[in-house]
Structures are given as C-alpha cells and as structure tokens.
Design a protein around this motif. Structure first.
Motif, mmCIF file in Angstrom:
data_model
loop_
_atom_site.group_PDB
_atom_site.id
_atom_site.type_symbol
_atom_site.label_atom_id
_atom_site.label_comp_id
_atom_site.label_asym_id
_atom_site.label_seq_id
_atom_site.Cartn_x
_atom_site.Cartn_y
_atom_site.Cartn_z
ATOM 1 N N PRO A 22 7.604 8.709 -0.449
ATOM 2 C CA PRO A 22 7.143 7.520 -1.177
ATOM 3 C C PRO A 22 7.269 6.286 -0.288
ATOM 4 O O PRO A 22 8.192 6.183 0.525
ATOM 5 C CB PRO A 22 8.113 7.431 -2.366
ATOM 6 N N ALA A 23 6.347 5.357 -0.436
ATOM 7 C CA ALA A 23 6.434 4.116 0.331
ATOM 8 C C ALA A 23 7.650 3.313 -0.139
ATOM 9 O O ALA A 23 8.017 3.360 -1.320
ATOM 10 C CB ALA A 23 5.163 3.297 0.154
ATOM 11 N N PRO A 24 8.299 2.591 0.771
ATOM 12 C CA PRO A 24 9.445 1.775 0.349
ATOM 13 C C PRO A 24 9.000 0.630 -0.544
ATOM 14 O O PRO A 24 7.830 0.227 -0.548
ATOM 15 C CB PRO A 24 9.998 1.251 1.680
ATOM 16 N N GLU A 25 9.935 0.098 -1.304
ATOM 17 C CA GLU A 25 9.685 -1.076 -2.129
ATOM 18 C C GLU A 25 10.356 -2.281 -1.475
ATOM 19 O O GLU A 25 11.440 -2.172 -0.915
ATOM 20 C CB GLU A 25 10.243 -0.866 -3.542
ATOM 21 N N ALA A 26 9.685 -3.420 -1.578
ATOM 22 C CA ALA A 26 10.219 -4.629 -0.960
ATOM 23 C C ALA A 26 11.337 -5.204 -1.817
ATOM 24 O O ALA A 26 11.146 -5.470 -3.008
ATOM 25 C CB ALA A 26 9.117 -5.661 -0.775
ATOM 26 N N GLN A 27 12.504 -5.362 -1.230
ATOM 27 C CA GLN A 27 13.628 -6.004 -1.887
ATOM 28 C C GLN A 27 13.559 -7.520 -1.626
ATOM 29 O O GLN A 27 12.819 -7.972 -0.761
ATOM 30 C CB GLN A 27 14.938 -5.432 -1.345
ATOM 31 N N PRO A 28 14.316 -8.313 -2.367
ATOM 32 C CA PRO A 28 14.310 -9.764 -2.114
ATOM 33 C C PRO A 28 14.620 -10.061 -0.654
ATOM 34 O O PRO A 28 15.522 -9.474 -0.054
ATOM 35 C CB PRO A 28 15.417 -10.283 -3.033
ATOM 36 N N GLY A 29 13.845 -10.974 -0.074
ATOM 37 C CA GLY A 29 14.044 -11.337 1.317
ATOM 38 C C GLY A 29 13.390 -10.403 2.303
ATOM 39 O O GLY A 29 13.558 -10.571 3.517
ATOM 40 N N HIS A 30 12.654 -9.411 1.811
ATOM 41 C CA HIS A 30 11.993 -8.431 2.670
ATOM 42 C C HIS A 30 10.477 -8.537 2.538
ATOM 43 O O HIS A 30 9.948 -9.061 1.557
ATOM 44 C CB HIS A 30 12.424 -7.004 2.311
ATOM 45 N N LEU A 31 9.779 -8.021 3.544
ATOM 46 C CA LEU A 31 8.332 -7.883 3.542
ATOM 47 C C LEU A 31 7.974 -6.413 3.703
ATOM 48 O O LEU A 31 8.683 -5.671 4.384
ATOM 49 C CB LEU A 31 7.704 -8.642 4.719
ATOM 50 N N LEU A 32 6.863 -6.008 3.093
ATOM 51 C CA LEU A 32 6.296 -4.695 3.388
ATOM 52 C C LEU A 32 5.237 -4.866 4.470
ATOM 53 O O LEU A 32 4.390 -5.750 4.379
ATOM 54 C CB LEU A 32 5.680 -4.071 2.141
ATOM 55 N N VAL A 33 5.301 -4.015 5.470
ATOM 56 C CA VAL A 33 4.343 -4.064 6.575
ATOM 57 C C VAL A 33 3.579 -2.751 6.601
ATOM 58 O O VAL A 33 4.194 -1.666 6.635
ATOM 59 C CB VAL A 33 5.054 -4.281 7.926
ATOM 60 N N GLU A 34 2.251 -2.841 6.541
ATOM 61 C CA GLU A 34 1.410 -1.663 6.766
ATOM 62 C C GLU A 34 1.362 -1.456 8.273
ATOM 63 O O GLU A 34 0.726 -2.213 9.004
ATOM 64 C CB GLU A 34 0.012 -1.868 6.190
#
Length: 317
Positions: free
Chosen positions: A21-33
């Motif tokens: 599963p793709a990770p989920e963005a937590q506060p203070g984080h970005l998701l990068v493709e």
C-alpha cells in the motif's frame, strides 16, 4: 505500489520487489510520486543492519528520492527510508525544489553525497586556500564531487585515489592534480610522493582498515583526517592520543544526519550545490541507472566496486 522490501537482514539477496500500500502523509510530511531513487553505499549497511543507526523490519530501503508532489512541484528529498518505491513520504523541511536544467540523477547525487562532500571540506576539515587534499574513492559518488569542490574551495593540490586506471582518469578529468592507486600497501609513501615529498593537510577517508592507518601516517602537522565511512568493513587500528599530540594531527568523524535541522547546514549548502550544478560549475557523475526490480544487482555492483559516480534506481521502469 511497487517497492523493494526486506524482511530479513543480509546482503543484496534480501532485496525483493513486492506490492505494498502507498504510504499516507503524516503532519509535516509530503507524499512524493517517485521518478528516481538514489543508491548509497550506506544503503548496503542499512540492509545488513550494520549502519550507525539501527534498522527495523520489514523495511523499504532508500533515503533519497526525486519526483513530483501532489501540487506538481519537482523536488529532491531525504527520506527516513522508504525511497525504493513508487511513492515515498518525506519530511517537508527535507524536500528541496529542483531547478530547471538539473536532471534527476544530478539532484540525487547532491542530496547525500554532495552535501557530505561539502561538509567534509567546509565543516569538518575547515579547508584553507592552498592546502593539499587527498580524496579517497575519488571516482565514487562523494569522491567525484569532493574532488571538484576541493578545487572550487581553493585547494592547492588535490590528490585522488582510485582502484583502476579508468577511475583515476575520471578523477583527473574532474580536476584532481594527480591520481594514485588505492591499494593500502604503500599508500602512505604514494600520498607523500604525490604531494611533492611533503605530508598532506587533509584526507577524506571512507574505507577504514589499513587505508585509514596509512592516511593518518601521511598527515602533516595540523593535518586533518575526516572519516565518514568504513567501506572495507574492517576497522582501523585504534588511535592513541599520543599519535595525535605528537604531530598535532586531528581525526574528525562525520555523519550527515547530524546536519539535519541545524541552521545553515542543510538547505543553504544544498541550494549552493544545486546552483553550481545548474550553471555548470559542478558536474555530478551518474554512474549507472537500474530498473527498480534490479535493486539487488545495483547493491552487488556497488559492493564489488564495479561502479563510479551516483547510482540511480529508475522507479518508472
């Protein structure tokens, strides 16, 4: 998403492609493709759990990614592992916009190895104009950048070491004044001879074992040996205080993780390195590009010293 995961510690054979599963963005984080992920020699230590920080299982390795955020920004970023995957979660303050004209491979070469080379010279060695600098593994990701930066920062003589003629020739093309064989046997004498018969001011050392010992012996009074790895997996002979006092020499350890979050030690040098690359003053070397599924082969190649420059995983393949 496709990812490379390990469920046991070991060598390259434990790296396996899986669906996760793709990770989920937590506060203070970005998701990068992720379009590309960087491979470091340190990754081989992480996979076998012999790095400075301990690893936990299961794990997706990889500390460097470049790709697009949800709002379309093209960024290069450090990750808390998880980089060998199609999507990675990164801390927002560790993501840096990539300027036009800088390729994925170049940006990935800078985020760990470029920053390391910069800090080895500026922060740890405190290079002064005219000093002699020895760069071990000078055709590698960090070494190839350190050769160029040492010249840019005013080194009087840059002495490169590398294991093959091809790698030594590359170091000379990048600006080294002289390149010598990397064999530990006779290393001290070769370094002194390469410096016109004088002992050297600065050594950037990441091999350990007898190469460390010979490098320390080659230091001039007030010389600094900066150690930032142990690629041979052989520890050096323990250093006694008298060895340092007797010639006013210094041994300095460096680990990039201590720079993160400290004012002026991450974003500012990274911006300088990206600007130098964008305008052609710095030429990061991309030594090999592997499909994601071939991560194990990439680790085999880097451990066998068959590579030069920065190794890249093409996550789109």
């Amino acid at each position: 998403m496709r990812a490379i995961q390990i469920t046991e510690f070991g060598g390259p054979e434990v790296l396996r492609q899986v669906e996760l599963p793709a990770p989920e963005a937590q506060p203070g984080h970005l998701l990068v493709e992720v379009s590309s992920a960087g491979i470091n020699f340190a990754d081989t230590h992480t996979v076998e759990d012999s790095y400075l920080s301990r690893s936990t299982l299961p794990m997706v390795p990889g500390a460097e990614v470049v790709g697009r955020t949800a709002d379309g920004r093209r960024v290069v970023a450090l990750a808390d592992n998880g980089g060998y995957a199609e999507v990675a979660a990164v801390r927002e303050y560790l993501a840096h916009d990539v300027p036009e004209g800088v390729s994925d491979g170049q940006a990935l070469a800078l985020i760990v190895q470029g920053l390391t080379a910069w800090h080895l010279l500026r922060t740890s060695a405190r290079i002064a104009a005219g000093e002699s600098v020895v760069v071990h593994a000078a055709a590698g990701g960090t070494g190839s950048l350190a050769v160029q930066l040492a010249k840019s920062f005013g080194a009087g003589r840059v002495i490169a070491t590398a294991s093959t003629k091809e790698k030594r020739d590359l170091a000379l093309e990048l600006g080294a004044d002289i390149a010598v064989d990397a064999d530990a046997e006779g290393m001290k004498d070769r370094l002194v001879e390469a410096n016109d018969g004088k002992k050297v001011d600065i050594v950037l050392e990441m091999t350990g074992g007898p190469v460390f010992d010979a490098s320390l012996a080659a230091l001039a009074p007030f010389g600094r040996l900066v150690t930032y790895g142990m690629a041979s997996r052989v520890p050096p002979t323990p250093v006694q205080a008298a060895q340092l006092m007797g010639r006013s020499r210094a041994v300095v350890g460096f680990w990039l993780m201590h720079c993160l979050g400290r004012p002026g030690m991450y974003r500012e040098p990274m911006a300088e390195l990206l600007a130098m690359t964008a305008d052609g003053r710095l030429k990061p070397q991309v030594g090999g590009v592997y499909p994601l599924a071939d991560a194990a082969r990439a680790h085999e190649d880097i451990r066998a010293r068959r590579t030069h420059g920065k190794l890249i995983l093409d996550v789109t393949r």
